[in-house]
Structure formats: structure tokens, C-alpha cells
Design a protein around this motif. Structure first.
Motif, PDB file in Angstrom:
ATOM      1  N   ASP A 123      52.964  -6.602 -37.580  1.00 35.75           N
ATOM      2  CA  ASP A 123      54.289  -6.003 -37.383  1.00 35.75           C
ATOM      3  C   ASP A 123      55.366  -7.080 -37.307  1.00 35.75           C
ATOM      4  O   ASP A 123      56.272  -7.026 -36.501  1.00 35.75           O
ATOM      5  CB  ASP A 123      54.281  -5.169 -36.097  1.00 35.75           C
ATOM      6  CG  ASP A 123      55.494  -4.250 -36.003  1.00 35.75           C
ATOM      7  OD1 ASP A 123      56.088  -3.956 -37.059  1.00 35.75           O
ATOM      8  OD2 ASP A 123      55.826  -3.842 -34.886  1.00 35.75           O
ATOM      9  N   ASN A 124      55.263  -8.081 -38.172  1.00 34.55           N
ATOM     10  CA  ASN A 124      56.099  -9.272 -38.058  1.00 34.55           C
ATOM     11  C   ASN A 124      57.587  -9.039 -38.301  1.00 34.55           C
ATOM     12  O   ASN A 124      58.406  -9.861 -37.927  1.00 34.55           O
ATOM     13  CB  ASN A 124      55.615 -10.358 -39.028  1.00 34.55           C
ATOM     14  CG  ASN A 124      54.320 -10.981 -38.559  1.00 34.55           C
ATOM     15  OD1 ASN A 124      54.075 -11.083 -37.372  1.00 34.55           O
ATOM     16  ND2 ASN A 124      53.475 -11.377 -39.502  1.00 34.55           N
ATOM     17  N   GLU A 173      62.190  -7.344 -31.359  1.00 36.03           N
ATOM     18  CA  GLU A 173      61.650  -7.236 -30.007  1.00 36.03           C
ATOM     19  C   GLU A 173      62.702  -6.788 -29.006  1.00 36.03           C
ATOM     20  O   GLU A 173      62.466  -5.929 -28.193  1.00 36.03           O
ATOM     21  CB  GLU A 173      61.026  -8.563 -29.586  1.00 36.03           C
ATOM     22  CG  GLU A 173      59.738  -8.882 -30.332  1.00 36.03           C
ATOM     23  CD  GLU A 173      58.646  -7.845 -30.122  1.00 36.03           C
ATOM     24  OE1 GLU A 173      58.648  -7.158 -29.090  1.00 36.03           O
ATOM     25  OE2 GLU A 173      57.794  -7.711 -30.997  1.00 36.03           O
ATOM     26  N   ASP A 187      50.495  -6.983 -32.126  1.00 32.07           N
ATOM     27  CA  ASP A 187      50.190  -6.519 -33.482  1.00 32.07           C
ATOM     28  C   ASP A 187      50.789  -7.512 -34.475  1.00 32.07           C
ATOM     29  O   ASP A 187      51.949  -7.429 -34.836  1.00 32.07           O
ATOM     30  CB  ASP A 187      50.775  -5.120 -33.706  1.00 32.07           C
ATOM     31  CG  ASP A 187      50.383  -4.533 -35.049  1.00 32.07           C
ATOM     32  OD1 ASP A 187      49.692  -5.234 -35.803  1.00 32.07           O
ATOM     33  OD2 ASP A 187      50.773  -3.392 -35.331  1.00 32.07           O
ATOM     34  N   SER A 188      50.005  -8.449 -34.955  1.00 35.50           N
ATOM     35  CA  SER A 188      50.509  -9.511 -35.821  1.00 35.50           C
ATOM     36  C   SER A 188      50.957  -8.986 -37.177  1.00 35.50           C
ATOM     37  O   SER A 188      51.671  -9.668 -37.905  1.00 35.50           O
ATOM     38  CB  SER A 188      49.436 -10.585 -36.017  1.00 35.50           C
ATOM     39  OG  SER A 188      48.272 -10.023 -36.604  1.00 35.50           O
ATOM     40  N   LYS A 194      58.669 -12.201 -30.241  1.00 34.60           N
ATOM     41  CA  LYS A 194      58.028 -11.993 -31.538  1.00 34.60           C
ATOM     42  C   LYS A 194      56.697 -12.738 -31.615  1.00 34.60           C
ATOM     43  O   LYS A 194      55.709 -12.225 -32.136  1.00 34.60           O
ATOM     44  CB  LYS A 194      58.957 -12.453 -32.667  1.00 34.60           C
ATOM     45  CG  LYS A 194      60.065 -11.471 -32.989  1.00 34.60           C
ATOM     46  CD  LYS A 194      60.869 -11.925 -34.198  1.00 34.60           C
ATOM     47  CE  LYS A 194      61.895 -10.869 -34.585  1.00 34.60           C
ATOM     48  NZ  LYS A 194      62.691 -11.276 -35.774  1.00 34.60           N
ATOM     49  N   ASN A 199      54.804 -13.338 -29.219  1.00 34.27           N
ATOM     50  CA  ASN A 199      53.847 -12.704 -28.305  1.00 34.27           C
ATOM     51  C   ASN A 199      53.392 -11.326 -28.751  1.00 34.27           C
ATOM     52  O   ASN A 199      52.566 -10.711 -28.092  1.00 34.27           O
ATOM     53  CB  ASN A 199      54.474 -12.574 -26.905  1.00 34.27           C
ATOM     54  CG  ASN A 199      54.274 -13.828 -26.074  1.00 34.27           C
ATOM     55  OD1 ASN A 199      53.628 -14.772 -26.514  1.00 34.27           O
ATOM     56  ND2 ASN A 199      54.833 -13.847 -24.884  1.00 34.27           N
ATOM     57  N   ARG A 200      53.937 -10.861 -29.850  1.00 37.24           N
ATOM     58  CA  ARG A 200      53.603  -9.509 -30.284  1.00 37.24           C
ATOM     59  C   ARG A 200      52.107  -9.371 -30.540  1.00 37.24           C
ATOM     60  O   ARG A 200      51.492 -10.160 -31.261  1.00 37.24           O
ATOM     61  CB  ARG A 200      54.388  -9.148 -31.545  1.00 37.24           C
ATOM     62  CG  ARG A 200      54.285  -7.669 -31.914  1.00 37.24           C
ATOM     63  CD  ARG A 200      55.023  -7.356 -33.187  1.00 37.24           C
ATOM     64  NE  ARG A 200      56.421  -7.732 -33.081  1.00 37.24           N
ATOM     65  CZ  ARG A 200      56.973  -8.705 -33.796  1.00 37.24           C
ATOM     66  NH1 ARG A 200      56.234  -9.396 -34.631  1.00 37.24           N
ATOM     67  NH2 ARG A 200      58.234  -8.985 -33.655  1.00 37.24           N
ATOM     68  N   LYS A 224      54.817  -0.298 -30.350  1.00 36.24           N
ATOM     69  CA  LYS A 224      55.909  -0.687 -29.468  1.00 36.24           C
ATOM     70  C   LYS A 224      56.205   0.424 -28.476  1.00 36.24           C
ATOM     71  O   LYS A 224      56.189   1.599 -28.809  1.00 36.24           O
ATOM     72  CB  LYS A 224      57.161  -0.968 -30.306  1.00 36.24           C
ATOM     73  CG  LYS A 224      58.230  -1.714 -29.547  1.00 36.24           C
ATOM     74  CD  LYS A 224      59.290  -2.191 -30.514  1.00 36.24           C
ATOM     75  CE  LYS A 224      60.301  -3.047 -29.781  1.00 36.24           C
ATOM     76  NZ  LYS A 224      61.282  -3.623 -30.680  1.00 36.24           N
ATOM     77  N   SER A 252      59.432  -6.414 -37.238  1.00 36.28           N
ATOM     78  CA  SER A 252      60.118  -5.582 -36.250  1.00 36.28           C
ATOM     79  C   SER A 252      60.839  -6.444 -35.222  1.00 36.28           C
ATOM     80  O   SER A 252      60.499  -7.597 -35.011  1.00 36.28           O
ATOM     81  CB  SER A 252      59.133  -4.651 -35.548  1.00 36.28           C
ATOM     82  OG  SER A 252      58.271  -5.401 -34.727  1.00 36.28           O
TER      83      SER A 252
END
Length: 551
Positions: A266-267, A271, A263-264, A258, A260-261, A2, A269
Motif C-alpha cells: 500500500d505504498n 498516512e 501493508d507494504s 509510511k 511503518n506501514r 487503514k 496511500s
């Protein structure tokens, strides 16, 4: 990973020009706080606006898309609120306009839209925000109205591209809502003025604005087919009816970000690192006070039945007298009795129409039979009946209903633990004289002594919070009360105060925060310096900007 730049979601509530000017104060303060490379305002990635807040939000979004400086945007909004007589121009537009769209109605809200188009947006359309050209820091924008078919929010929005859209989901977010969708190729031709009109079309002051009939759009068979297939037309009104703080679109933004993140793994965290909800509505309301028995007068002792009988007798007597006067050529009597007869006939017609109204509205006779006794009730009693019903209805719509909705929307982020330390409620009334929450914080030492507002600052906050929900400033408010500058200044110093309080909280309790919040923590010294200046002179920042923009 991030980015270490904090991502902020910003919401502007409804509330007429009070919301417009307070929001402008918030923008100007955020713009003045410089971080490592840019202003804090550039860290706002999501913007959601309602009604009066949409005036500021739309003009700001259009301005930065056109590479205007903040001073140019500020100047445009300040001039619009202080020099443009919106009511007078709109009424003149309503009177003079001969040509309306073939399906549209001759309405006040459409006249307002035409004035917005000329005086605020210079004919700009929504398409300028839908294009990928000249990217801006606002990645998610939602200008919100309410549709009158399903009682749901209707969003004119532009979002960051969704990487994996669901079935039938546009990759930029739905323009409209689940039931009513506007394709982007049509939405690009919508006037910004019509979007603002829909968002600020408050009940009582305006009639609904219908999409697409009352919107200024190119007419084509292709458009007609789209509207027909999507169940249009639909009536739109003020976004504050269902969410006067604009919270829901920011929660939807969080969900999209979320998804679109990259790093999948990192669910868990977050946004959006921080929500700032800028609110000019108060959670408080005065008790309902019933209208008491009025002073006795002859008129209040009469009943509709007595008036109708007396009028019938007078009508008969005046007609007989008129016949006699005409026969004997009594000119003065003819004039007097003709006038009296005309008045009696008019009253007789009005009474007859009122008696026929239940039938017109198809009210069953069985229901109306006991209500004939209403004709025997004295006018003084009617006065109280009407006043109490009117006052309670206004209180229900303006206070009870809106404040209940306000509580429900705030509960979405204040009962969800994931939003702890990620929210700021920035309200116009927080620093005014007598504010109980502020007094409790001071008494219980829940805020640093340096955050106790000065008397001068509280005076300005009290003036700002006193303004009603209108789309104008009177000459007295502009000149004697300095209302516009007071509300802008209140937006500035209240945002400053809340930001300092927030920084103190996350320093003592780092729950839910991440490295990006260090940007805010590092800004504490400059924010504190600004706060000290506000305490000495609450108007210092608004005066500084006004001098730059020649106001």
C-alpha cells in the motif's frame, strides 16, 4: 487495512502569547467536537510546535500524559498568561540567583526557563513524554528550536517506534538533528522548561541558550563524554528562525508513518489524513517608509568634529578656571567648574573610545581613512542614517526574512499534489475586517453564504490579529481590550470556519481522501451549529470554558 479513524497532524506557529492563546483556542474547539467515541482532538496523532505555540503544546502534552482533564490544562495556561508576570519574575530571578551552572552563563533566557519550571511545568522533565507508560493520542511530538552552528532545526521529539530504523538512526527519531544528537538516556533529564526556553528564545529579546551548558542537567563523566563526542556545546534559539509554522516535522512524521506501514503493498496511500497548520503570523507587510529630514535645530547642525573641538576648548577653559578658583578659594566656582570639567573629561573619553573602536575591531586603516570625513557630517544627517538603517534591519529580520521562510515552508505542502485536500491553514487574520482573501471568496461565491462571518465575529478577529509578538498581556489588554479572551475565541471560531470550509471541499472533490474522512463529514452538522453560535456570540465557547474553570 487503514483504520477508519482520521489521523491529524497539528502545528502551532510562533508568535509570543498571541500564538499561545490562539493555539489554546484551537485545542479547546477540537476538544469540543465529539465524534463517534471521542473528541476530534484525540484524532491528533502528530504535534509540532514553535516558540509561543510551544508554550501551549508542551503544557498540553504533559497534561494528558499525567491524566489531567482538558479543563485543568486550559486553566493552567490561562492562569499563566493572565496572572503570572513573566517579565517581572524572570528579571527578579536574574537579579537574585547567585548560583549558575559552572559552564552556564548568567542570562535572561535561563532566568525565563527557571520561571517556566516553577510556574508552568512544576519541575517536569522530558522523560515523562519519552516513556511508554500511559500511552497518549500524540504518537509523534516535536518541540522545535534552531541551532546556531549549521542553521538547522533542532528537534526535541518523541516519535512512534520506527520498525526498521536506518543505520545510526534511533528507533524513536533523532533528538536534536543530524549533526547534534542527544541520546534518550540524557534527554529524559532535560527540563521541559529548558526545551520551551530554547524553542521561544527569539533574537533581539534573548541571547542564545547553549546546550548542554545552560541546561539544568545532572553532571557526570559519562554525560561529558557524550557531549564531547557529539560536538557539543551548541547555541539554540527560536525555532521560528528556520520554520515558524512547524511544517517540516509533520512532513518527517508522514515519512516515518509510511515506513511503518504494515501493508507494504500500500505504498501510495497517505498516512496523515489531514494537516492543520495554526498560524498567527501574517503574510502581509507594510512598505518601508524612510525617515524624512528632521526639523531644523541647533543641535542637528553640529557635527562630531565641532562637538569634539568645542568640548576640548571647554575642558581647557574649565581646568584653567578650576585652578584659578582653587587658588583664590572660590567655593561655588570650584563646585561648578569641577562638575563641568568632569563632564568634559567624560565626553573626551567617550570620543576617544569611539575613535579607537575601528582599531579594536581590526578594521584596516586603508578602509578607515576616507571615513574620517564622517566626523564632519551633521548630527541631523546621522539621525536619519541611524533611523533608516535600524528600521530597515528590523523590517528585514521581522518581515522580509520570516515571510520569505514562511512562503518556502508553505510551498512544501501547497505545491505537492499529494497534499491536496489534506491541509488546512488556520490563520488568525482570516476573518478580520478588510481581509482581501475573505472578501474575494464572498464576492466570487467561493464559500457558502452560511460561512460569511458576522460583524461581531469580525470585530473580535480584528482585535485578536492586532496584538504584537510579546510574552505578556498588559492590564489594559486584559481588562479594557479583553485581548486574551479575544484571541482564544478567534482560535475557536477560525478553526470552526476552516473546518466547515474544508468539509465542503472534500464533499465536492474527494481527491486524496479516504474512508477516515467520513468522520469529519459526519461532524458537519454539529460544527455548523457551533458556527451559528459563534456568529451570534463570538465569545460563547470561551465564556463557557472560563465559567467551568472559574475565570
Amino acid at each position: 487495512m487503514k483504520e477508519n479513524k482520521i489521523k491529524i497532524g497539528l502545528a502551532f506557529s510562533g508568535g509570543g502569547f498571541r500564538a499561545t492563546s490562539f493555539s489554546l483556542g484551537v485545542l479547546s474547539f477540537l476538544n469540543s467536537i465529539k465524534l463517534s467515541d471521542q473528541s476530534l482532538l484525540t484524532r491528533v496523532v502528530a504535534l509540532s510546535t514553535i516558540s509561543g505555540g510551544t508554550i501551549t503544546g508542551t503544557r498540553y502534552a504533559i497534561g494528558i500524559k499525567k491524566n489531567e482533564s482538558f479543563e485543568e490544562i486550559y486553566s493552567s495556561l490561562y492562569k499563566f498568561m493572565s496572572q503570572i508576570d513573566l517579565i517581572d519574575l524572570s528579571l527578579s530571578e536574574l537579579i537574585s540567583k547567585n548560583e549558575w551552572s559552572s559552564k552556564g552563563i548568567n542570562s535572561l533566557i535561563s532566568a525565563f526557563a527557571d520561571v517556566y519550571d516553577k510556574e508552568l511545568f512544576n519541575q517536569e522533565k522530558f522523560g515523562i513524554l519519552l516513556t511508554d507508560n500511559n500511552p497518549i493520542h500524540l504518537k509523534h511530538i516535536s518541540f522545535n528550536a534552531t541551532e546556531f552552528a549549521n542553521a538547522l532545526q533542532f528537534r526535541f521529539q518523541r516519535t512512534e517506534k520506527i520498525r526498521n530504523p536506518k543505520e545510526n538512526e534511533p528507533d524513536r527519531g533523532i533528538i536534536g538533528n543530524y549533526y547534534y544528537r542527544i541520546p534518550e538516556n540524557i534527554a529524559k533529564n532535560i527540563r521541559m522548561a529548558d526545551i520551551l526556553a530554547a524553542s521561544s528564545c527569539f533574537p533581539g529579546g534573548f541571547e542564545p541558550i547553549n546546550f548542554p551548558d545552560d541546561f539544568s542537567l545532572p553532571q557526570s563523566k559519562e554525560n561529558e563524554d557524550v557531549f564531547r563526542n557529539n560536538n557539543f556545546p551548541v547555541g539554540l534559539m527560536d525555532g521560528g528562525i528556520v520554520d515558524n509554522q512547524g511544517i517540516e516535522p509533520l512532513l518527517l512524521t508522514e515519512d516515518r508513518m509510511k515506513r511503518n506501514r504494515a501493508d507494504s503493498s500500500d505504498n501510495d496511500s497517505n498516512e496523515l489524513d489531514l494537516l492543520i497548520i495554526s498560524d498567527v503570523t501574517s503574510p502581509y507587510m507594510e512598505d518601508f517608509k524612510a525617515s524624512k529630514k528632521q526639523k531644523k535645530s541647533f543641535l542637528r547642525t553640529l557635527s562630531p568634529q565641532i562637538i569634539f573641538i568645542a568640548n576640548s576648548i571647554l575642558l581647557l577653559c574649565s581646568l584653567v578656571g578650576l585652578f584659578f578658583s582653587i587658588k583664590n578659594g572660590l567655593l561655588l566656582s570650584i563646585i561648578i567648574l569641577s562638575s563641568l570639567s568632569t563632564l568634559n573629561i567624560l565626553l573626551f573619553i567617550i570620543a576617544t573610545v569611539i575613535k579607537k573602536m575601528p582599531e579594536k575591531f581590526q578594521i584596516p586603516q586603508a578602509f578607515m581613512k576616507p571615513f574620517t570625513k564622517l566626523l564632519k557630517i551633521k548630527l541631523g544627517v546621522y539621525e536619519n542614517l541611524i533611523l533608516n538603517r535600524t528600521n530597515s534591519l528590523l523590517k528585514m529580520t521581522n518581515d522580509v526574512f520570516l515571510k520569505h521562510i514562511r512562503r518556502l515552508n508553505y510551498n512544501k505542502i501547497y505545491t505537492d499534489k499529494s497534499w491536496k485536500n489534506r491541509r488546512i491553514m488556520n490563520a488568525i487574520y482570516e476573518l478580520r475586517f478588510g481581509e482581501q482573501k475573505l472578501q474575494n471568496k464572498i464576492k466570487n461565491q467561493k464559500i457558502n453564504k452560511s460561512l460569511i462571518p458576522s460583524k461581531a465575529l469580525q470585530e473580535v478577529a480584528t482585535v485578536a490579529a492586532s496584538m504584537g509578538t510579546t510574552l505578556w498581556f498588559t492590564k489594559d489588554e486584559l481588562n479594557k481590550k479583553n485581548m486574551l479572551n479575544s484571541i482564544i475565541a478567534c482560535g475557536q471560531f477560525t478553526m470552526c470556519w476552516n473546518l466547515l470550509e474544508y468539509i465542503g471541499k472534500i464533499k465536492s472533490n474527494p481527491e486524496n481522501i479516504n474512508e477516515s474522512h467520513n468522520e469529519l463529514i459526519k461532524s458537519e452538522s454539529i460544527v455548523l451549529l457551533y458556527w451559528e453560535k459563534f456568529n451570534k456570540d463570538p465569545y460563547w465557547q470561551v465564556n463557557e470554558i472560563n465559567n467551568k474553570t472559574n475565570f
